[in-house]
Design a protein around this motif. Structure first.
Motif, mmCIF file in Angstrom:
data_model
loop_
_atom_site.group_PDB
_atom_site.id
_atom_site.type_symbol
_atom_site.label_atom_id
_atom_site.label_comp_id
_atom_site.label_asym_id
_atom_site.label_seq_id
_atom_site.Cartn_x
_atom_site.Cartn_y
_atom_site.Cartn_z
ATOM 1 N N LYS A 1 17.992 -92.795 -13.200
ATOM 2 C CA LYS A 1 17.141 -91.777 -12.596
ATOM 3 C C LYS A 1 17.927 -90.990 -11.549
ATOM 4 N N MET B 1 17.344 -88.023 -8.310
ATOM 5 C CA MET B 1 16.433 -87.336 -7.404
ATOM 6 C C MET B 1 17.235 -86.352 -6.548
ATOM 7 N N LEU C 1 4.315 -90.046 -9.024
ATOM 8 C CA LEU C 1 5.386 -90.332 -9.983
ATOM 9 C C LEU C 1 4.973 -91.355 -11.024
ATOM 10 N N PRO D 1 6.095 -83.017 -8.650
ATOM 11 C CA PRO D 1 5.847 -84.406 -8.261
ATOM 12 C C PRO D 1 5.024 -84.537 -6.992
ATOM 13 N N ILE E 1 9.681 -81.899 -11.794
ATOM 14 C CA ILE E 1 10.055 -83.140 -12.473
ATOM 15 C C ILE E 1 10.337 -82.814 -13.939
ATOM 16 N N ASN F 1 11.090 -87.350 -17.499
ATOM 17 C CA ASN F 1 10.695 -88.205 -16.378
ATOM 18 C C ASN F 1 11.881 -88.963 -15.762
ATOM 19 N N PHE G 1 13.771 -85.727 -10.738
ATOM 20 C CA PHE G 1 12.822 -84.921 -9.974
ATOM 21 C C PHE G 1 13.447 -84.462 -8.665
#
Length: 479
Positions: A320, A322, A375, A399, A411, A415, A418
């Motif tokens: 992930k 961010m 989220l 988000p 986002i 998924n 974001f």
């Protein structure tokens, strides 16, 4: 006024501690720093921008922060240039040489803000910048002795003994001051001492004899002390191997508001790694792109370090990503700067993971916000602050939904990525848990960053009351 022999001598922390000491005694006190150079800034209650150190000092005073607590803030965006912020608002951009003459323009602004605080508070505690003995910076100085002379305020000088050479630092700093400046120095404070104070006594006696100035106190080294750094990243890791989430934060040349990650850094369930020049991003669960004062330039730097390839590989394996503020902008399709707000005018292709496109504008967004983060299918209350010049057009879902009714951030459809404009989002324990859950880790330890801040301020205040001769500073104060 608290001045230091060097940067990071302990000025900010000492002022915060003294603010708390006076506030405990019922004194109506406020912090003040004439000029600050920092990429960590905070949004004030009156809608402006100041250095984060002064916001923390206001917290120590138990008052709302104000633009007048740091009337001149310099935010470097290149090695030679900086944005100039007067009383909370960006006014111009100057290079290092140009600012030397620009100080004459800044002095009336500084004195106006100082006068306003004097009228509103019983006591104003002032923090210097760097060292007052920098010969090349003394002309038209507004940050140290130049201000002290203009405002006619007494000065104490603090030095960090943990660096070594503390007596040379203090003696040499005093010797390089003018006669009138030397006279306004009321004494010295030695910071971060480890060991038996009796071993230091011969040096203290020598310093007092040679200078005619008292040593007001020696503050101990506080182990585990954690209060927001003004501008330097503390990469020391406090976590062991038994962590639930591995997080990497690439360090850009113009990284801003790295204090966003303080609550993650001290969390025992999170292994936070700062990734620097020449290092690669690997073996983590979550990559967070931080804020930046020069987004396009820092995006070029990201690519030069091959971090874009690392991010691509990380996502391919299910990781992930961010982005916060500038990092969020980098994750979009493009960043346009037609007016040269942060450097040369032009456009830069983004990393392309979010359906968002940003254009930099002259007027900054400066606001504190509250809202809901979603989220994982449930709304989590969040709060934070926004400091950015960009206007971002988003074509995907967001988000975060703010209390104002506006959406924040974007986002990706997969998924995995974001972004948000919210600085301070990790200061909310429930938000940390939700983001960590999104990144693959459940039941993360709850760290209350605001409580930790208050406890850290209390620790330094306790040490000051135990180890400093406060009657030298304020004879009128009684227990």
């Amino acid at each position: 006024m608290v001045q230091g022999t060097t940067s990071d001598a302990g000025k900010s922390v000492l002022v915060a501690g003294l603010c708390r000491v006076l506030a405990r005694k019922g004194v109506n006190v406020a912090p003040f720093k004439p000029q600050n150079m920092a990429l960590n800034s905070a949004v004030t209650a009156d809608g402006g921008e100041i250095g984060r150190a002064q916001a923390v000092q206001a917290l120590a005073c138990d008052i709302e922060s104000s633009v007048h607590m740091n009337p001149v803030l310099l935010k470097p965006h290149t090695d030679m240039g900086a944005q100039v912020i007067f009383q909370g608002k960006a006014t111009t951009t100057v290079d290092a040489i140009g600012y030397q003459s620009y100080k004459k323009v800044a002095l009336p602004v500084v004195m106006e803000s100082f006068s306003i605080l004097q009228q509103q508070y019983d006591t104003v505690l002032i923090e210097g910048a760097g060292s007052p003995a920098e010969i090349n910076l003394r002309e038209n100085d507004i940050a140290n002795m130049g201000f002290a002379e203009e405002a006619d305020v007494p000065v104490i000088i603090v030095a960090d003994i943990d660096r070594g050479g503390v007596f040379a630092h203090l003696y040499g700093t005093l010797a390089l001051l003018s006669e009138s400046e030397q006279q306004r120095v009321k004494g010295f404070v030695i910071n971060r001492f480890r060991g038996d104070i009796s071993l230091l006594q011969p040096g203290l006696d020598w310093l007092e004899e040679k200078t005619g100035k008292p040593v007001i106190g020696v503050l101990p080294y506080l182990h585990g002390f954690d209060l927001e750094a003004e501008d330097a990243i503390n990469a020391e890791q406090l976590n062991g191997e038994e962590t639930k989430l591995r997080v990497a934060v690439p360090v850009f040349p113009r990284i801003s508001n790295h204090t966003d990650f303080d609550s993650l850094r001290v969390n025992p369930d999170i292994d936070l790694q700062y990734v620097g020049n020449g290092e690669r991003i690997k073996n983590v669960d979550l990559i967070i792109l931080p804020g930046s004062k020069a987004v396009r330039s820092d995006l070029d730097y990201l690519r030069s370090q091959q971090w874009d390839q690392d991010i691509q590989r990380h996502l391919r394996y299910g990781g992930k990503v961010m982005g916060i503020c500038g990092g969020y902008q980098m994750l979009g399709q493009a960043i346009h700067d037609p007016q040269g707000i942060e450097g040369d005018a032009g456009s830069t292709t983004g990393l392309g993971y979010l359906e968002a496109e940003t254009e930099l504008k002259p007027n900054k967004t400066l606001t504190t916000v509250t809202g809901q983060l979603n989220l994982n299918g449930s709304d989590i209350p969040v709060r934070g602050y926004e400091i950015h010049a960009g206007i971002t057009e988003v074509k995907s879902k967001a988000p975060v939904y703010l209390q104002s009714g506006q959406a924040d951030g974007a986002i990706s459809d997969c998924n995995q990525v974001f972004g948000t404009y919210l600085h301070g989002i990790f200061d909310v324990p429930a938000a940390v848990n939700d983001i960590c859950r999104w990144a693959g880790a459940d039941n993360i330890a709850q760290i209350d960053h605001q409580t930790n801040q208050q406890q850290a301020i209390d620790r330094i205040a306790d040490a000051i009351e135990s180890h400093l001769k406060l009657d030298v500073l304020w004879p009128q104060l009684k227990d």
